[in-house]
Design an enzyme around this catalytic site. Structure first.
Site, PDB file in Angstrom:
ATOM      1  N   HIS A 170       0.839  -1.197   0.000  1.00 18.06           N
ATOM      2  CA  HIS A 170       0.000   0.000   0.000  1.00 18.06           C
ATOM      3  C   HIS A 170       0.874   1.246   0.000  1.00 18.06           C
ATOM      4  O   HIS A 170       1.925   1.281   0.624  1.00 18.06           O
ATOM      5  CB  HIS A 170      -1.006   0.012   1.159  1.00 18.06           C
ATOM      6  N   LEU A 171       0.420   2.236  -0.726  1.00 12.27           N
ATOM      7  CA  LEU A 171       1.103   3.514  -0.839  1.00 12.27           C
ATOM      8  C   LEU A 171       0.297   4.547  -0.074  1.00 12.27           C
ATOM      9  O   LEU A 171      -0.890   4.751  -0.350  1.00 12.27           O
ATOM     10  CB  LEU A 171       1.224   3.918  -2.320  1.00 12.27           C
TER      11      LEU A 171
END
Length: 159
Positions: A94-95
């Protein structure tokens, strides 16, 4: 699988492509703190095929621009924490997309300090204040409506 990101559905996304989704962070550091997640369970950035990586970056840039406009700022941070020593608390790529504001943290670099801090100070530590389920749903719905209007008005196609 007990991955919380794999359990997300369209109702949790405020914008999506065929491979990625934008979700609001359950425990935002600052207003607007959102995440880009692969819809498929992928744990490592290194496991993401090049074409998907390119799509993720394009999508993330579009969502970051939307978030900056929506939350009235032009400053932001992006962060990927991979593996627990880097502060990752959910084993799913996840960013973090984090709009930033003047004086939102004691020092501008405090986000980075918190990101690389010890486990007791992890960004995603479970003791950080979380939104209620209802507040998260309301924010997601507001962002979903605003994003639809934004991308239509700006004649921007999501990747």
């Amino acid at each position: 699988m007990n991955c919380p990101f794999c359990l997300k559905t369209e109702a949790d996304f405020f914008m999506e492509t065929s491979r990625f989704a934008a979700i609001y962070n359950l425990a935002p550091i600052v207003p607007g703190h959102s995440l880009i997640i692969p819809k498929q369970h992928i744990e490592s950035l290194f496991d993401l095929p090049d074409e998907a990586f390119d799509e993720m970056m394009q999508f993330s840039r579009q969502i970051m621009k939307f978030l900056c406009d929506y939350f009235h700022t032009d400053a932001f941070d992006w962060a990927i924490q991979e593996k627990p020593p880097a502060g990752q608390s959910v084993a799913h790529l996840h960013l973090h997309l984090i709009p930033r504001y003047e004086n939102d943290l004691p020092l501008p670099g405090d986000w980075y300090v918190q990101m690389v801090a010890s486990e007791k100070q992890q960004i995603d530590i479970h003791t950080r204040a979380r939104l209620s389920e209802e507040a998260l749903k309301q924010m997601t719905e507001r962002l979903k409506q605003a994003a639809a209007a934004y991308f239509t008005q700006n004649q921007t196609n999501i990747t």
